[in-house]
Write a protein that holds these residues in place. Structure first.
Motif, short mmCIF file in Angstrom:
data_model
loop_
_atom_site.label_atom_id
_atom_site.label_comp_id
_atom_site.label_asym_id
_atom_site.label_seq_id
_atom_site.Cartn_x
_atom_site.Cartn_y
_atom_site.Cartn_z
N LEU A 133 -3.73 -2.37 -3.67
CA LEU A 133 -2.66 -1.92 -2.77
C LEU A 133 -1.34 -1.81 -3.50
O LEU A 133 -0.56 -0.86 -3.28
CB LEU A 133 -2.54 -2.91 -1.59
CG LEU A 133 -3.64 -2.86 -0.53
CD1 LEU A 133 -3.49 -4.01 0.46
CD2 LEU A 133 -3.61 -1.52 0.23
N ARG A 135 -0.93 -1.21 -6.65
CA ARG A 135 -0.98 -0.06 -7.55
C ARG A 135 -0.72 1.24 -6.77
O ARG A 135 -0.04 2.16 -7.26
CB ARG A 135 -2.33 0.02 -8.25
CG ARG A 135 -2.52 -1.02 -9.35
CD ARG A 135 -3.70 -0.70 -10.24
NE ARG A 135 -4.96 -0.72 -9.52
CZ ARG A 135 -5.70 -1.79 -9.36
NH1 ARG A 135 -5.29 -2.96 -9.84
NH2 ARG A 135 -6.83 -1.73 -8.70
N ARG A 136 -1.28 1.32 -5.56
CA ARG A 136 -1.05 2.54 -4.76
C ARG A 136 0.42 2.68 -4.37
O ARG A 136 0.96 3.76 -4.34
CB ARG A 136 -1.95 2.51 -3.52
CG ARG A 136 -3.41 2.83 -3.82
CD ARG A 136 -4.14 3.27 -2.58
NE ARG A 136 -4.31 2.18 -1.64
CZ ARG A 136 -5.36 1.35 -1.64
NH1 ARG A 136 -6.30 1.48 -2.56
NH2 ARG A 136 -5.46 0.39 -0.74
#
Length: 442
Positions: A437, A439-440
């Motif tokens: 999450l 990284r997104r």
């Protein structure tokens, strides 16, 4: 009036009928085969034996299958007829018939209350106490289960027939309430009085598992195996406990060997056997262990039960089987059928069953995971049996990166057992999901 070996009171003059009924009660207490045959023998000796009809009906209800419930209606009708033709029935007989009638309406707790109304006045009414214990266990009334034995205990002494079995019931209620030291003492005492009391042996195994005393628990069951190897299908459940100890040791191959030889040696349609099997395979799958085609025979049974929602606990294990086998269409149909549950079980669906089904099917929903974890005891069964659902809720929250939901589930779970291998697995899954999450977002 005749009084049987276990203190049951019968309005019959047939000693052979009472002797056969005693045999049935003994088999029931020991979890041994032979209950139906002994009841049939009792009724052959005296077709008017009210307790025989009522016990056969209650035994059918406890199987929690629609066709068994239908058969129990015939026993209830016959027992009611006998009571209505001027028979001077005993309190035991009236309580058994009343309990059967309430159970047939889907009101297991009211059925247990009917039995306890006599136990409160005569605590040594062993059969009624044992049946109340079983019904409350199925209905998720762990507090009521313990309250009944606690109230009755002062009337029981070691030499009274059935005392060891009562201590075994009390041990199990104590374990489920978290009173582990007292539970172990009563369980060991029960097994000393009645070495064949599989329920007492089982209660002590639960204490070992709750405390994560894996080696001691496995040794306890292996040492006592000669006493439970000749049980009815309850031997499958004790083998399931052995498999859980092996799973905690990380011995997946040994778990699968136990599954094939001892947990699921025959493809029965008994919901308790299915629960053993489905929950064990589900745990293995959660830990990444391939289980081959073992889901297929469980799914074939579950497909026949998509419209049978007699007991939500049973239906959710059938749901695990269908999802495990990849039969999503049938799984969705079973989840939809839960709406048709009746009696106590309709409330179980509203309170927790529908939420657990949504999580198993990965259908999402705000607040579902934490709510389901808190209400899970309503499903019935033991903490150990329901742990498969707690694990499922925990992993669902972890994989979503839902830390609040995850912590709510782990808070429920940590109150029931010491930390185990699964806790580390779940924590790793949550960390991976949170990292993904982040990284997104970045």
């Amino acid at each position: 009036m005749m009084i049987d070996h276990y203190g049951g009171r019968h309005t019959t003059e047939s000693q052979p009928a009472v002797a056969a009924f005693e045999e049935a009660v003994g088999c029931l207490a020991l979890h041994r085969p032979g209950v139906p045959e002994a009841i049939a023998k009792a009724l052959a000796a005296d077709p008017g034996l009210v307790a025989g009809h009522a016990l056969r009906g209650l035994a059918s209800v406890i199987l929690a299958r629609a066709e068994c419930v239908d058969a129990a209606r015939q026993d209830h009708a016959r027992a009611v007829t006998l009571l209505g033709i001027g028979k001077q029935a005993s309190d035991d007989e009236r309580a058994l018939v009343s309990a059967l009638g309430k159970a047939l309406q889907g009101c297991l707790l009211a059925a247990a209350d009917a039995l306890d109304s006599v136990v409160a006045e005569r605590p040594t009414a062993f059969l009624l106490l044992k049946l109340s214990h079983a019904l409350r266990f199925m209905a998720g009334d762990l507090g009521g289960m313990l309250a009944t034995t606690r109230r009755s205990l002062p009337a029981w002494v070691d030499g009274r027939p059935g005392a060891g079995f009562v201590y075994g019931c009390h041990a199990f209620g104590l374990e489920e309430a978290g009173a582990l030291d007292e539970a172990e003492r009563f369980g060991v005492r029960a097994a000393a009085l009645e070495p064949g009391d599989a329920w007492a042996l089982h209660a002590v195994a639960h204490v070992h598992e709750t405390r994560m005393r894996i080696d001691e628990g496995a040794a306890w069951l292996e040492r006592s195996r000669p006493h439970w190897a000749d049980c009815n299908n309850f031997r499958f459940h004790l083998s399931w406990h052995l498999a859980l100890f092996e799973l905690e040791r990380g011995r997946a191959e040994r778990v699968l060997a136990l599954y094939d030889a001892d947990v699921r040696p025959t493809p029965t349609d008994d919901f308790r056997d299915v629960a053993n099997a489905a929950s064990l395979l589900w745990r293995l799958a959660q830990e990444g262990v391939p289980v081959g085609d073992r889901w297929s025979e469980l799914a074939s049974i579950a497909r026949r039960r998509t419209q049978d929602v007699t007991l939500v606990f049973a239906s959710l294990h059938h749901l695990l089987s269908l999802v495990g086998a990849g039969a999503r269409t049938e799984a969705l149909a079973l989840a939809e059928s839960l709406r048709a549950a009746q009696g106590d079980q309709a409330d179980v669906v509203r309170q927790v069953g529908a939420d657990v089904a949504r999580v198993i099917l990965d259908l999402g929903g705000d607040g579902v995971i934490a709510r389901a974890a808190q209400r899970l005891p309503l499903l019935g069964g033991s903490h150990a049996q329901r742990d498969v659902f707690l694990r499922t809720l925990a992993l669902a929250a972890a994989d979503r990166g839902d830390r609040a939901g995850y912590e709510a589930v782990l808070a429920c779970r940590s109150g029931l057992r010491r930390e185990d291998r699964f806790a580390s697995l779940a924590a790793e899954r949550l960390a991976r999901a949170e990292a993904a999450l982040q990284r997104r977002v970045a």
